[in-house]
Design an enzyme around this catalytic site. Structure first.
Site, short mmCIF file in Angstrom:
data_model
loop_
_atom_site.label_atom_id
_atom_site.label_comp_id
_atom_site.label_asym_id
_atom_site.label_seq_id
_atom_site.Cartn_x
_atom_site.Cartn_y
_atom_site.Cartn_z
N GLY C 11 0.82 -1.20 0.00
CA GLY C 11 0.00 0.00 0.00
C GLY C 11 0.86 1.26 0.00
CE1 TYR C 12 -0.12 4.18 -4.15
CE2 TYR C 12 -2.07 5.41 -3.51
CZ TYR C 12 -1.31 4.80 -4.48
OH TYR C 12 -1.75 4.79 -5.79
CB CYS C 147 -2.92 11.89 7.81
SG CYS C 147 -4.45 11.52 6.93
CG ASN C 310 -1.40 12.00 2.90
OD1 ASN C 310 -0.79 12.81 2.20
ND2 ASN C 310 -1.97 10.92 2.39
#
EC number: 1.2.1.38
Lengths: 343, 343, 343, 343
Positions: C11-12, C147, C310
């Site tokens: 994932g990011y 975030c 974020n």
């Protein structure tokens, strides 16, 4: 055909006025006034109008007389030229901030200078069809509101008109805007490399348009404003609290009733889909102001949202809508472009 | 510590040099020269350096002497100041276009003015480690190539070095760039509202960097350049034709061999995934130049591609890499940031 | 070297953890766990890591044991796997929402399901160095906040700690975020053509992160959240009202004192320049959270602002900072990238 | 009123057809066919049409008969449904790639599958008014060309028609496109976070549209295609070489003559201003294709450029223009929106 002039025709609002007026069925543009580019082709500055017009910009002196003039000037320029235009045009539609606030003290606080034509403040009718349609029918002086103010007022108007929110507590607004709102004059702050992708809080408190919202709705509005990545588009979010006993059905009814007959306000508050709440992305080029709302039932906190294209419903389009009303023409004349999706 | 100055430190390349040099383990920045902002804080102009530096900009006269100076000046300013700097610094790294072309006639054609220091042209070593690493080890004058030129040269170099393409026919290049390439001076053309979302062909033929590519590779390059929506990032696409008999394996071998040991060139040519070919999107902030290629086997037409961050491998980072080579330091000193994904 | 695994590595947030951990001087990545891509190259999914790593993704079973595991999983996945990881790793750093709220009822309200491991809620230390540094030094279970919550908490913390605002009235927050916050799974709503240029109010009221802010600061926070055009970047704006008698100097002192020693919080509130208030544009890739504020002196209304990347300070970077604190390493290890300007 | 159906009405081209047809003065939309959303509101998928239409999507079986059908289907779907539509509609306007190439072998090469209706290939008239207006007046089957092909053909057509360029050498084209060209189906590659800011060379050689250009102009075209940051908009750049003796005046005359009477082609090649060459930025929503050119007089290399909105002149708008021609209506009916500036 009605003879129309645009002062400040080389700016972004001026260009949008020209786009709309050139295609308007009842209007002839007799003057595109620009002090910067007199004698130059209009489509050299507004390249989207190539093949639509052969107009040249002219100086202010070249417009002897006209039926209507739109003032798309820098703030403070309208009030110094207003007497000039009152003598030359039957109808003056001002798009600057000069005649939006009807109180000279408030004007001085938000614009940082004394008003130059206070005797005219009461003569201007606010260019807000949704609140002042009847007055606009007889108006000779019209003052079009600020873009974020229009979005904010339309997002709150049903709530106030139906007495659903606690207005004593004040309303907190949060506005976001694209870069075209700062005009077509280049400077370090709106250089592409600096402005691109920014979330720039340029008015952390006390944005000018809060004074307009307060005035129109009779409450105390506080507004922050942030520049986000976009060229066109404004979104204003309003935070308020419901009065005790008010529920979802009241909200629904208020928004429906208020805007059922409005040609350019759509209520957008959906449970599904990608565009559930007002988003300027699908409004660019159109004269719609979409409004919507959502309620936190646990706390009674309400978020209402207005979105529009700052150059159209937030400026030039709204001005043309006012013209249509004033002249008794169909209100949608020249304003039927629905917007694009995707864009 | 090596004492380093940056002339033109308030520009975008200047700021990037400061970012890299402040974090460099062997370097001390003794002068951030700006004629526009002497005495002002560096982080007022380069806000990413807040908390990284307390440096103030200084005037050129405040830098008496230094080991190295980087000239991040407007084109034509370096050649007029060069004698000054040769006397004050042991190593001059020029990032302007002034000493990139070794032929005065070509310079005059592409830059529109006579060269002011033609006697020095032969003394500059091109700041292209991938082609001139050995010469850089002994260089006192280094000229860093243009951003689109670097991407184009690196995309074509293996093909020329291995004699795989028909160079007589010339090579057509097509370059795209973000807005930071036009510098930090505001003007109507780089106003956000005008530049945003543009596909602006600003050099439909004969972009300056084609002359550099021709010179480095010994062929006739023609290049167009288009500004696309991005702040950073350059991509140069080169169209050539394979020599008869050359096949896919030759291509693969040439690219692999040429760049196997290069710390900042990656060969990117994949059949799968989202990032199959060089894309500056994942290179921003990094010193990589990604190169790739694809062959139309039916016609023998070859497309090779180079991508980089114009302010890093296309400018400041490449300059620091040259410094590292010149000083015998590890070539990656200060240049290890790998880029971000997504961004 | 400390042996570290990342669950949810495709994932990011997972990719950002890998970027930071691979370059971290004290850490060895022993497992990049992905249920979607076991056996595939990490740099096929995170192309910025090409040439930085030859790691392959692995399945969860391939990680027998490690010193530290980072859980970059979908919400609700961490609480079901937590017992597994407690047995295999000495330190668990969770980046999901599962252990952020210490009250199961609040969790159920905001996440729409029952908590699966309520007995562990009190054992997690919030991964917020600025509020809980001392507790983090001894923590075995760390829960990194959301975030927008981090940006909001840091924008409000000095005000609450110094008792400057009227907390009884509640605090209204408005958060904006880029698209990477919704993760790397494709769907109609985050299709480029739909998401590009949007101002999408995806949480008009009651965004989950308001519950975290309320909990950390001991007040009642209400938050809206809007997706704006950006890939990375979060900005949270908080509206509050000063207590009577509190003035500008108190504000200044509170922010200065609170963050003077913080390595990753910068107070940004300037009268001049382009970047006067916190803007994520200059923070991308960096671990900074910039905070700032502005006061409407006439009304006592205060706007305070937090901005961060974020995926870094809002996720992976903050997690690494917590690791550094926990291990007694310099807090900035692996986190020194300052961000880019322009970008 | 002519009764019109759109097959594939939920896609982006389908939505654009609906936008144009709903506002068209001579047309009634009797079927918005979607296999994905039958029974759902059209404005749920195309939110710009809210308040413009109450249409529901229908299944293909619900459209018994109509005067015209537009096929805005995936490639290969049109050729399998074509017999069905020929029996139900008097005029079929196909917007897929199925009937663009008149040679089955070329089709197989570029589309990777056998043609399913080769007997109809000769019956389709290309939907290119600028080349085939007369044939369109009598057409019953129209095949609208690809967006990049249209831009490329119109950029080269005057050069070929006036025999100004060396066509034997072949023409190299470089096309750039926004993300809407890949349609409305979500996938990893068009996720906002991946696609945003990209310069993605998705067809380094042999883009399908090169075959159309070759066919229309009778030359050998080679085309690369790159996705750049934009939702709408295509720009195709063509590189060719002038025949000996051809000069600037010949070029000027050829472009002027070719397009003097064309309602939707503007020649844009200016020495001044911001928009000197064709740029899709000012064309979004409009049916214009802007074309321009520039000559490197030293070498005779010519760059010609075409730009358009891929969903309008590159698709739906061009299809409506063909309909207008076919029916003998004014060619600009329903297509007068001029585009926006800035945007």
């Amino acid at each position: 055909m009605m003879r129309v002039a645009v002062a400040g025709a080389a700016g972004y609002i001026g260009g949008e006025l020209l786009r709309l007026l050139i295609a308007h069925p009842e209007v002839e543009v007799v003057g595109a006034i620009s002090s910067r580019f007199p004698g130059k082709r209009v489509d050299g500055v507004h390249p989207n109008l190539r093949a639509s017009t052969d107009l040249l910009f002219c100086s202010v002196d070249e417009v002897a007389e006209c039926d209507v003039v739109f003032l798309a000037l820098p703030h403070r320029a309208a009030m110094t030229q207003i007497e000039h235009w009152i003598q030359r045009a039957k109808l003056v539609v001002d798009l600057t901030g000069d005649f939006r606030l009807n109180d000279t003290k408030t004007f001085a606080r938000y614009y940082g200078s004394e008003h130059q034509a206070p005797h005219l403040l009461d003569s201007f009718v606010p260019g807000l069809p949704e609140l002042h349609r009847e007055r606009l029918r007889g108006a000779d002086l019209i003052s079009v509101p600020g873009c974020m103010a229009t979005a904010g007022v339309l997002a709150l108007h049903p709530l106030v008109a139906h007495d659903l929110i606690d207005t004593e507590a004040g309303v907190q607004l949060d506005a976001r805007t694209g870069s075209s709102g700062s005009g077509s004059t280049a400077g370090p702050a709106n250089l592409h490399a600096e402005r691109s992708g920014a979330m720039r809080v340029f008015a952390p408190t006390s944005h000018r348009h809060e004074a307009e919202i307060s005035q129109h709705l009779g409450l105390s509005a506080a507004m922050t404003a942030t520049g986000v990545e976009a060229v066109r588009g404004v979104q204003t979010i309003a935070h308020s609290t419901l009065r005790p006993g008010v529920g979802k059905l009241d909200l629904r009814r208020a928004f429906r009733q208020q805007y059922a007959e409005e040609p350019f306000v759509r209520v957008v508050a959906h449970q599904r889909g990608i565009f559930r709440y007002p988003d300027p992305k699908i409004l660019l080029g159109s004269n719609y102001c979409d409004v919507g709302y959502a309620l936190d039932e646990e706390t009674g906190r309400l978020t209402s949202i207005g979105a529009l294209d700052n150059l159209v419903k937030g400026g030039a389009g709204n001005a043309v809508q006012c013209l249509n009303i004033r002249m008794g023409w169909p209100e949608t004349f020249g304003l039927t472009f629905p917007g694009l999706h995707p864009l």
